[in-house]
Design an enzyme around this catalytic site. Structure first.
Site, PDB file in Angstrom:
ATOM      1  N   GLY A 400       8.149 -12.957 -19.539  1.00  0.00           N
ATOM      2  CA  GLY A 400       8.944 -13.063 -20.762  1.00  0.00           C
ATOM      3  C   GLY A 400       9.014 -11.730 -21.478  1.00  0.00           C
ATOM      4  N   PRO A 401       9.883 -11.647 -22.481  1.00  0.00           N
ATOM      5  CA  PRO A 401      10.036 -10.398 -23.230  1.00  0.00           C
ATOM      6  C   PRO A 401       8.739 -10.035 -23.969  1.00  0.00           C
ATOM      7  CG  PRO A 401      11.696 -12.033 -23.855  1.00  0.00           C
ATOM      8  CD  PRO A 401      10.711 -12.728 -23.009  1.00  0.00           C
ATOM      9  N   PRO A 402       8.650  -8.807 -24.464  1.00  0.00           N
ATOM     10  CA  PRO A 402       7.422  -8.405 -25.151  1.00  0.00           C
ATOM     11  C   PRO A 402       7.193  -9.220 -26.419  1.00  0.00           C
ATOM     12  CG  PRO A 402       8.845  -6.511 -24.717  1.00  0.00           C
ATOM     13  CD  PRO A 402       9.631  -7.716 -24.392  1.00  0.00           C
ATOM     14  N   GLY A 403       5.944  -9.429 -26.735  1.00  0.00           N
ATOM     15  CA  GLY A 403       5.583 -10.058 -28.004  1.00  0.00           C
ATOM     16  C   GLY A 403       5.735 -11.550 -28.040  1.00  0.00           C
ATOM     17  N   VAL A 404       5.853 -12.218 -26.887  1.00  0.00           N
ATOM     18  CA  VAL A 404       6.006 -13.673 -26.914  1.00  0.00           C
ATOM     19  C   VAL A 404       4.669 -14.380 -26.700  1.00  0.00           C
ATOM     20  CG1 VAL A 404       8.422 -13.775 -26.262  1.00  0.00           C
ATOM     21  CG2 VAL A 404       6.685 -13.691 -24.485  1.00  0.00           C
ATOM     22  N   GLY A 405       3.603 -13.615 -26.583  1.00  0.00           N
ATOM     23  CA  GLY A 405       2.282 -14.239 -26.527  1.00  0.00           C
ATOM     24  C   GLY A 405       1.685 -14.331 -25.136  1.00  0.00           C
ATOM     25  N   LYS A 406       2.166 -13.515 -24.210  1.00  0.00           N
ATOM     26  CA  LYS A 406       1.649 -13.580 -22.836  1.00  0.00           C
ATOM     27  C   LYS A 406       0.177 -13.169 -22.803  1.00  0.00           C
ATOM     28  CE  LYS A 406       4.784 -10.682 -21.279  1.00  0.00           C
ATOM     29  NZ  LYS A 406       5.560 -10.387 -22.475  1.00  0.00           N
ATOM     30  N   THR A 407      -0.091 -12.034 -23.414  1.00  0.00           N
ATOM     31  CA  THR A 407      -1.467 -11.536 -23.391  1.00  0.00           C
ATOM     32  C   THR A 407      -2.388 -12.480 -24.130  1.00  0.00           C
ATOM     33  OG1 THR A 407      -0.474  -9.365 -23.541  1.00  0.00           O
ATOM     34  CG2 THR A 407      -2.848  -9.474 -23.808  1.00  0.00           C
ATOM     35  N   SER A 775      28.183 -11.407 -16.164  1.00  0.00           N
ATOM     36  CA  SER A 775      28.370 -12.368 -17.251  1.00  0.00           C
ATOM     37  C   SER A 775      29.295 -11.889 -18.361  1.00  0.00           C
ATOM     38  CB  SER A 775      27.022 -12.777 -17.830  1.00  0.00           C
ATOM     39  OG  SER A 775      26.393 -11.637 -18.354  1.00  0.00           O
ATOM     40  N   LYS A 818      19.238 -15.297 -24.684  1.00  0.00           N
ATOM     41  CA  LYS A 818      20.263 -14.422 -25.230  1.00  0.00           C
ATOM     42  C   LYS A 818      20.527 -14.670 -26.704  1.00  0.00           C
ATOM     43  CE  LYS A 818      22.637 -13.973 -20.811  1.00  0.00           C
ATOM     44  NZ  LYS A 818      23.780 -14.381 -20.039  1.00  0.00           N
TER      45      LYS A 818
HETATM   46  P1  ADP Z   1       2.972 -10.051 -24.997  1.00  0.00           P
HETATM   47  O1  ADP Z   1       1.724  -9.959 -24.218  1.00  0.00           O
HETATM   48  O2  ADP Z   1       3.856 -11.169 -24.551  1.00  0.00           O
HETATM   49  O3  ADP Z   1       3.729  -8.800 -25.140  1.00  0.00           O
HETATM   50  P2  ADP Z   1       1.185 -10.661 -27.155  1.00  0.00           P
HETATM   51  O4  ADP Z   1       0.419 -11.724 -26.460  1.00  0.00           O
HETATM   52  O5  ADP Z   1       0.559  -9.353 -27.288  1.00  0.00           O
HETATM   53  O6  ADP Z   1       2.597 -10.471 -26.478  1.00  0.00           O
HETATM   54  O7  ADP Z   1       1.631 -11.212 -28.556  1.00  0.00           O
HETATM   55  C1  ADP Z   1       2.002 -10.404 -29.650  1.00  0.00           C
HETATM   56  C2  ADP Z   1       1.505 -11.015 -30.936  1.00  0.00           C
HETATM   57  O8  ADP Z   1       2.237 -12.167 -31.260  1.00  0.00           O
HETATM   58  C3  ADP Z   1       0.099 -11.437 -30.838  1.00  0.00           C
HETATM   59  O9  ADP Z   1      -0.557 -11.087 -32.001  1.00  0.00           O
HETATM   60  C4  ADP Z   1       0.152 -12.935 -30.676  1.00  0.00           C
HETATM   61  O10 ADP Z   1      -0.958 -13.587 -31.188  1.00  0.00           O
HETATM   62  C5  ADP Z   1       1.398 -13.267 -31.451  1.00  0.00           C
HETATM   63  N1  ADP Z   1       2.038 -14.470 -30.927  1.00  0.00           N
HETATM   64  C6  ADP Z   1       2.955 -14.527 -29.944  1.00  0.00           C
HETATM   65  N2  ADP Z   1       3.323 -15.797 -29.723  1.00  0.00           N
HETATM   66  C7  ADP Z   1       2.641 -16.581 -30.586  1.00  0.00           C
HETATM   67  C8  ADP Z   1       2.602 -17.979 -30.842  1.00  0.00           C
HETATM   68  N3  ADP Z   1       3.340 -18.845 -30.167  1.00  0.00           N
HETATM   69  N4  ADP Z   1       1.782 -18.415 -31.797  1.00  0.00           N
HETATM   70  C9  ADP Z   1       1.041 -17.545 -32.493  1.00  0.00           C
HETATM   71  N5  ADP Z   1       1.031 -16.227 -32.324  1.00  0.00           N
HETATM   72  C10 ADP Z   1       1.826 -15.724 -31.368  1.00  0.00           C
END
Ligand code: ADP
Length: 839
Positions: A400-407, A775, A818
């Site tokens: 998924g895109p950055p910042g979606v909570g993967k890590t 597209s 999108k």
């Molecule tokens: P990624 O690894 O996808 O780039 P991160 O896991 O680092 O993203 O997430 C970025 C920040 O957003 C983190 O602080 C994370 O806790 C927060 N975050 C992302 N998704 C959620 C969610 N569904 N609920 C709560 N916090 C989230």
């Protein structure tokens, strides 16, 4: 020195053992024996003007040495006197080895001392040799000797005569030349000015000969023969020879030093210095040297719990290390290598507690908003592990895109399993050695990222996040993906071979989780080993909830604030989402919230100082507190340890009303809005422009398409870094529009060729970013129809979809990716064209 001396015919005699005082020389002696003390007292000390005494060399013989000599004392820079030679001793065998020539000496300085325990008197005498004499008769006076003497100095007329002698002239010239050379060499060595050279001009040459020779370290025999050289020519000849020899020896010594210095390589010098350092440390009782270092290493290795075959290998390496000198080239690399072997967690593992699925679910829920399906899948994954802990489950890969909570999801898995978490970034890894390490033969070699990560985490069963697995590439330096294949293959990773480590390491206990922004770049064999879980990104509502429930409390906490100090209303969070972020994840949102919190922290801190302390607090204020107040420092922090009722203080410092973020503050902190709805309206002010939706690795984007017509020959121009597929889409769109020109009322029945006498130019702005993909079909058609019909497109509509030549629009995917609320459009109406466009 040049004056002639009138010698008395009788002189008190001080015996001088194995040494000769030559005229012109100055020596310092310490008299300790009773006879020499007596001599000094009677002949020198008690006289008003310091008298003369005779110094007579005495040869040390076996008998003489065996004679007890109570008064002899030696000190490094002092000559010694002896009275062991009894001239007429009754019971002693007569051991006289007196030389028959001596030198009369004058005392330049006298000092008296008393030895501490015995109370014995001693003297230190500085004597200057004046002239030679020969002994006629030796007698005793009390305990010391006297002698009748004949001075051997030449008279003035004798001197004049000798100076006429050409042989003498030649000899003296030769001597002076040699002496001059010696002085130059010595002065050069000691870097001193030419003071000694003055001597050569002022002192008569025969005295010079004595002075020079007296300063050399020569044998007693040679000293005696110099003393016996009463004849000036003989004396000069001898002195010249001695000066020459001295000069030669200095030169040879210098050559040797130079040679040795040249040969002493850097490492040898280092070795010498280290030896010295070790000696110094030993002297100081400071024992942490290399031996200790190696011993510590060995202890650490023993404690590491290596498997037997690896332990054998490590011991072999340790034996080699022990044989090496620390400054030897391989020592350091060998040490670092063994350090790694000792640090690696061969057996150490985090203890896995009984997995509580309910707790794991609660933990996932409390950390992450939404993501229901994903959390469910994680729980399934954990449940399988609970039932069969050694199950070779698939490797989860969050895409998924950055910042979606993967890590953060991966780290939640680690927490749920009670294991340590380690993240390995694979972004930009192009070299296989980054994964597998460099062989130790290379300079600067090091282990790969996996082994390094394991060393960092210190347990053999962590949850290891392979971050951005799609960002690895391959080039001439090998293919990291193939190394990763081995890592993720349960059959192979039991004996993972890191080139640096050079011994197999068992990775099978590690739980791998991967992340990627996109699936396409991940090589299929690698993808085959993983289970892809897509996290498409959040809708604005989801973002709002994440912000309110998770991000804001965390950000406040990180900045030392709480809701009593700062409140960010929902409406303001919405504004931040709409106007300041344009992303699929929540990373920028979190950053913006942090910026607000920082600004608020400053304000809160400022307000704190403005609040007066309550009466109670003032009463107990100490001078320290006052000075702190004056400094403007953090008052509360300072008072609490002093036993003050901190409830009162926090009351006193409490902000009466929390700071509520409003629109003005947003603009002040975050600047003017970056994205707003006016943008689209402004850009779609003329016909020929339409809005498309595109998908990128960073989430959805809006893509404008501009078309314009001009006088020409019917050509189609395309610009904006377009790939082949998108160019073909443009051709298709053009053909489709031209084919339906009449139906679409773009042209009259007679004039069907839309391109008659004109060229069409289609441009995709943001021209520096490469664009491709099918597209954009419907967007292109819309732009062209708008251009030819001269009707503007709606500003609140964006579209996506591939169109065939026949005008069918194929099913679209990734709409959620999108479309985001923040993508400009407040009221976003998605044009989902799934069937043929109605004409
Ligand atoms: P990624 O690894 O996808 O780039 P991160 O896991 O680092 O993203 O997430 C970025 C920040 O957003 C983190 O602080 C994370 O806790 C927060 N975050 C992302 N998704 C959620 C969610 N569904 N609920 C709560 N916090 C989230």
């Amino acid at each position: 020195m040049a004056e002639s001396v009138d010698l008395p015919i009788r002189l008190a005699i001080l015996p001088f053992r194995n040494k000769v005082l030559l005229p012109g020389a100055i020596i310092r002696i310490r008299c300790t024996s009773p006879s020499s003390v007596k001599l000094v007292e009677q002949e020198l000390w008690q006289r008003e003007e310091k008298g003369l005494i005779g110094i007579l060399p005495v040869r040390d013989s076996a008998e003489a040495a065996s004679t007890p000599s109570p008064g002899v004392q030696t000190s490094k820079n002092q000559e010694e006197t002896s009275d062991s030679h009894k001239l007429n001793g009754k019971n002693q065998p007569e051991v006289i080895h007196w030389h028959n020539r001596g030198v009369a000496a004058r005392a330049l300085h006298l000092s008296r001392g008393v030895e501490k325990p015995s109370g014995r008197v001693t003297y230190i005498v500085v004597l200057e040799g004046l002239c030679r004499f020969s002994v006629q008769e030796l007698t005793t006076r009390g305990t010391y000797y006297t002698a009748r003497i004949i001075p051997l100095d030449m008279t003035k007329s004798d001197m004049d005569q000798v100076e006429q002698d050409p042989e003498f002239v030649m000899l003296s010239r030769q001597f002076k030349a040699m002496a001059m050379e010696l002085i130059s060499v010595l002065e050069q060595k000691q870097k001193t000015g030419g003071r000694t050279k003055v001597l050569l001009e002022t002192v008569p040459v025969h005295k010079l000969a004595d002075i020079f020779v007296a300063s050399f370290e020569i044998s007693f025999e040679e000293q005696l023969s110099m003393l016996d050289s009463v004849d000036l020519k003989v004396r000069l000849l001898k002195a010249t020879e001695l000066v020459d020899r001295h000069l030669q020896s200095i030169r040879v010594a210098e050559k040797i030093t130079q040679k040795v210095e040249g040969q002493l390589s850097k490492s040898q010098k280092e070795f010498l210095l280290r030896q010295q350092m070790r000696a110094i440390k030993e002297e100081l009782g400071d024992n942490d040297d290399e031996d200790d270092d190696v011993a510590t290493l060995e202890r650490k290795m023993k404690a590491a719990g290596m498997p037997p075959n690896i332990w054998k290998h490590a011991q072999r390496e340790l034996r080699r290390l022990k044989k090496m000198q620390p400054q030897q080239p391989g020592y350091n690399s060998s040490h670092v290598y063994l350090d790694l072997l000792a640090d690696l967690p061969w057996q150490k593992a985090s203890e896995e507690h009984e997995l509580d699925l309910k707790a794991a679910k609660d933990h996932l829920d409390s950390d992450h908003y939404g993501l229901v399906k994903i959390k469910h899948r994680i729980i399934e994954y954990l449940a399988v592990r609970k039932l069969k802990p050694d199950a070779r489950g698939p490797v989860l890969c969050f895409v998924g895109p950055p910042g979606v909570g993967k890590t953060s999801l991966a780290s939640s898995i680690a927490t749920a399993l009670g294991r340590k978490f380690v993240r390995i970034s694979l972004g930009g890894v192009k070299d296989e050695a980054d994964i597998r390490g460099h062989r130790r033969t290379y300079i600067g070699s090091m282990p790969g990222r996996l082994i390094d990560g394991l060393k960092r985490v210190g347990v053999c069963n962590p949850v290891m996040l392979l971050d951005e697995i799609d960002k690895t590439g391959s080039d001439v330096r090998g293919d990291p993906a193939s190394a990763l294949l081995e890592v993720l293959d349960p059959e192979q990773n039991k004996t993972f071979n890191d080139h640096y480590l050079n011994v197999p390491y068992d990775l099978s206990k590690v739980i791998f989780v991967a992340t990627a922004n996109r699936v396409q770049p991940v090589p299929p064999p690698l993808l085959d080993r993983m289970e892809v879980i897509e996290l498409p990104g959040y809708t604005p509502e989801e973002k709002l909830n994440i912000a309110m429930r998770h991000l804001i409390p965390r950000v406040l906490d990180q900045h030392g604030l709480n809701f009593d100090f700062l409140q960010i209303p929902e409406a303001m969070v919405k504004l931040v989402i709409q106007r300041y972020t344009r992303e699929a994840g929540v990373r920028n949102l979190e950053r913006n919230l942090a910026a607000i919190a920082r600004a608020a922290a400053v304000r809160v801190a400022e307000r704190e100082h403005a609040i007066p302390l309550s009466k109670d607090v003032q009463q107990i204020a100490s001078p320290l507190l006052e000075s702190r107040l004056a400094d403007g420092a953090d008052v509360e922090m300072e008072i609490i340890p002093m036993g003050v009722n901190n409830h009162d203080i926090s009351q006193a410092l409490r902000i009466t009303s929390p700071l509520v973020v409003d629109e003005a503050m947003l603009e002040k902190v975050l600047g003017p809005p970056r994205y707003d709805d006016r943008e689209t309206a402004d850009r779609i002010a003329t016909p020929g422009i339409s809005v498309g939706l595109v998908w990128t690795a960073f989430g959805g984007e809006v893509q404008f398409v501009e078309a314009t017509a001009m006088v020409g020959k019917g050509d189609l121009h395309l610009t904006g870094q377009l790939g082949d597929v998108i160019k073909e889409s443009a051709q298709i769109a053009m053909t489709w529009v031209r084919a339906r020109a009449t139906q679409l009322k773009l042209a009259t029945a007679e004039e069907t060729n839309l391109l008659e006498g004109r060229d069409i130019h289609i441009h995709f702005p943001a021209g520096a970013i490469p664009k491709d993909g099918p597209s954009a079909g419907v967007t292109l058609v819309t732009a062209l129809v708008s251009l030819f019909s001269q009707r503007k497109v709606r500003t609140d509509t964006a579209m996506t979809g591939e169109m065939t030549l026949r005008g069918s629009v194929l099913p679209v995917g990734g709409i959620k990716d999108k479309v985001y609320f923040q993508l400009i459009f407040m009221w976003f109406i998605l044009l989902l064209v799934t069937s043929e466009i109605k004409q």
